[in-house]
Scaffold this motif. Structure first.
Motif, mmCIF file in Angstrom:
data_model
loop_
_atom_site.group_PDB
_atom_site.id
_atom_site.type_symbol
_atom_site.label_atom_id
_atom_site.label_comp_id
_atom_site.label_asym_id
_atom_site.label_seq_id
_atom_site.Cartn_x
_atom_site.Cartn_y
_atom_site.Cartn_z
ATOM 1 N N SER A 1 -6.613 1.354 -3.825
ATOM 2 C CA SER A 1 -6.196 0.042 -4.318
ATOM 3 C C SER A 1 -5.106 -0.524 -3.417
ATOM 4 O O SER A 1 -4.215 0.184 -2.974
ATOM 5 C CB SER A 1 -5.653 0.148 -5.745
ATOM 6 O OG SER A 1 -6.674 0.475 -6.638
ATOM 7 N N LYS A 2 -5.205 -1.810 -3.102
ATOM 8 C CA LYS A 2 -4.269 -2.549 -2.247
ATOM 9 C C LYS A 2 -4.369 -2.167 -0.776
ATOM 10 O O LYS A 2 -3.503 -2.489 0.025
ATOM 11 C CB LYS A 2 -2.824 -2.403 -2.727
ATOM 12 C CG LYS A 2 -2.608 -2.919 -4.127
ATOM 13 C CD LYS A 2 -1.176 -2.752 -4.550
ATOM 14 C CE LYS A 2 -1.013 -3.201 -5.991
ATOM 15 N NZ LYS A 2 0.286 -2.911 -6.528
ATOM 16 N N ASN A 3 -5.434 -1.457 -0.415
ATOM 17 C CA ASN A 3 -5.674 -1.104 0.969
ATOM 18 C C ASN A 3 -7.057 -1.581 1.386
ATOM 19 O O ASN A 3 -7.708 -2.321 0.649
ATOM 20 C CB ASN A 3 -5.482 0.401 1.176
ATOM 21 C CG ASN A 3 -4.011 0.768 1.189
ATOM 22 O OD1 ASN A 3 -3.261 0.297 2.029
ATOM 23 N ND2 ASN A 3 -3.583 1.566 0.223
ATOM 24 N N TYR B 1 -10.555 -6.005 1.101
ATOM 25 C CA TYR B 1 -9.287 -5.691 0.456
ATOM 26 C C TYR B 1 -9.638 -5.204 -0.938
ATOM 27 O O TYR B 1 -10.286 -5.913 -1.712
ATOM 28 C CB TYR B 1 -8.383 -6.925 0.378
ATOM 29 C CG TYR B 1 -7.100 -6.656 -0.375
ATOM 30 C CD1 TYR B 1 -6.031 -6.042 0.263
ATOM 31 C CD2 TYR B 1 -6.970 -6.974 -1.712
ATOM 32 C CE1 TYR B 1 -4.856 -5.773 -0.425
ATOM 33 C CE2 TYR B 1 -5.796 -6.713 -2.407
ATOM 34 C CZ TYR B 1 -4.751 -6.105 -1.757
ATOM 35 O OH TYR B 1 -3.590 -5.831 -2.435
ATOM 36 N N LEU C 1 -8.936 -4.626 -4.552
ATOM 37 C CA LEU C 1 -8.071 -5.076 -5.639
ATOM 38 C C LEU C 1 -7.815 -3.948 -6.623
ATOM 39 O O LEU C 1 -6.693 -3.728 -7.057
ATOM 40 C CB LEU C 1 -8.700 -6.262 -6.366
ATOM 41 C CG LEU C 1 -8.893 -7.510 -5.527
ATOM 42 C CD1 LEU C 1 -9.866 -8.456 -6.197
ATOM 43 C CD2 LEU C 1 -7.553 -8.178 -5.292
ATOM 44 N N GLU C 2 -8.897 -3.239 -6.982
ATOM 45 C CA GLU C 2 -8.804 -2.154 -7.954
ATOM 46 C C GLU C 2 -9.770 -1.045 -7.561
ATOM 47 O O GLU C 2 -10.893 -1.318 -7.162
ATOM 48 C CB GLU C 2 -9.214 -2.633 -9.355
ATOM 49 C CG GLU C 2 -8.406 -3.761 -9.914
ATOM 50 C CD GLU C 2 -9.008 -4.314 -11.210
ATOM 51 O OE1 GLU C 2 -9.835 -3.638 -11.852
ATOM 52 O OE2 GLU C 2 -8.632 -5.432 -11.568
ATOM 53 N N PHE D 1 -2.250 -13.814 -1.051
ATOM 54 C CA PHE D 1 -1.852 -12.552 -0.443
ATOM 55 C C PHE D 1 -0.405 -12.673 0.009
ATOM 56 O O PHE D 1 -0.023 -13.687 0.588
ATOM 57 C CB PHE D 1 -2.721 -12.226 0.775
ATOM 58 C CG PHE D 1 -4.150 -11.926 0.442
ATOM 59 C CD1 PHE D 1 -4.557 -10.625 0.205
ATOM 60 C CD2 PHE D 1 -5.085 -12.947 0.361
ATOM 61 C CE1 PHE D 1 -5.881 -10.340 -0.096
ATOM 62 C CE2 PHE D 1 -6.407 -12.674 0.065
ATOM 63 C CZ PHE D 1 -6.803 -11.368 -0.169
ATOM 64 N N SER E 1 3.674 -3.339 1.159
ATOM 65 C CA SER E 1 2.348 -3.327 0.552
ATOM 66 C C SER E 1 1.777 -4.737 0.551
ATOM 67 O O SER E 1 2.508 -5.706 0.353
ATOM 68 C CB SER E 1 2.441 -2.785 -0.877
ATOM 69 O OG SER E 1 1.179 -2.684 -1.460
ATOM 70 N N ILE F 1 -0.057 -7.361 -1.351
ATOM 71 C CA ILE F 1 -0.306 -7.665 -2.760
ATOM 72 C C ILE F 1 -1.209 -8.896 -2.832
ATOM 73 O O ILE F 1 -1.013 -9.854 -2.092
ATOM 74 C CB ILE F 1 1.012 -7.958 -3.508
ATOM 75 C CG1 ILE F 1 2.017 -6.825 -3.317
ATOM 76 C CG2 ILE F 1 0.755 -8.245 -4.979
ATOM 77 C CD1 ILE F 1 1.592 -5.499 -3.867
ATOM 78 N N CYS F 2 -2.168 -8.856 -3.740
ATOM 79 C CA CYS F 2 -3.074 -9.979 -3.906
ATOM 80 C C CYS F 2 -3.130 -10.388 -5.372
ATOM 81 O O CYS F 2 -3.385 -9.554 -6.243
ATOM 82 C CB CYS F 2 -4.474 -9.603 -3.426
ATOM 83 S SG CYS F 2 -5.678 -10.923 -3.625
ATOM 84 N N SER G 1 -3.553 -1.145 4.547
ATOM 85 C CA SER G 1 -3.364 -2.565 4.835
ATOM 86 C C SER G 1 -2.053 -2.720 5.609
ATOM 87 O O SER G 1 -1.158 -1.903 5.511
ATOM 88 C CB SER G 1 -3.350 -3.387 3.541
ATOM 89 O OG SER G 1 -2.346 -2.940 2.676
#
Length: 186
Positions: free
Chosen positions: A14-16, A35, A37-38, A91, A97, A99-100, A148
């Motif tokens: 997640s987040k990568n 990307y 999200l979850e 974004f 990190s 974040i989106c 990311s």
């Protein structure tokens, strides 16, 4: 040659980024950088394809005063799920990190554009995997994971973003990035 193990572990996906392996040739995800999200192995996983532009802008798809300040935003193909729906994402780089925030209103997108550190994007659709599906695809090496970075935020619309993302991982992945789009034409 030993493959370097500096990729993101599945439990931290997640987040990568999820990068399509050169062998993944299904039309939809070819040379995709997603990307995430979850992601949780026993739950569904959701992501946005960052590097598949549709060639359209918000203004070409929606003629409304509400969206006039977003008219210039290019629309990317986020994935095959709900691809007939347009949504916005913001974004930002925060605490090392990426974040989106997704599915925000036009007003929220316009407000987010006022902050230089934000990147506002428009997506048609998203990518989604059923529980355990992405785990199996990772096990079968259909995807390569990557951390990311701030650069990934700024370069995601670059035509060769897929190859650039691979090159950042390791020398081995740099070699993978040289794989032609259609190896049968060599």
């Amino acid at each position: 040659m030993q493959i370097p193990n500096n990729q993101v572990p599945e439990n931290k996906l997640s987040k990568n980024l999820l990068i399509a392996a050169p062998s993944l040739r299904d039309g939809c995800f070819d040379r995709s950088v997603i990307y995430m999200l979850e992601h949780a192995q026993k739950q569904s996983s959701i992501g946005l394809i960052l590097n598949h532009p549709t060639g359209k802008s918000v203004g070409q798809l929606i003629a409304s005063d509400t969206f006039s300040k977003l008219a210039h935003l290019p629309v990317s193909y986020g994935g095959p799920v709900e691809s007939d729906q347009l949504h916005f994402a913001v974004f930002e780089w925060s605490n090392n990190s990426l974040i989106c925030s997704t599915r925000i209103s036009a007003e929220q997108a316009i407000e987010a554009m006022r902050k230089r550190e934000n990147l506002v994007r428009a997506f048609a659709g998203h990518s989604e995997w059923t529980p355990g599906q992405l785990h199996e695809e990772l096990k079968n090496q259909a995807w390569i994971t990557a951390y990311s970075s701030k650069a990934s935020l700024n370069n995601s619309l670059v035509e060769d973003f897929w190859a650039e993302s691979l090159r950042e991982i390791s020398p081995f992945h740099h070699i993978l990035s040289l794989t032609p789009a259609n190896p049968t034409l060599n």
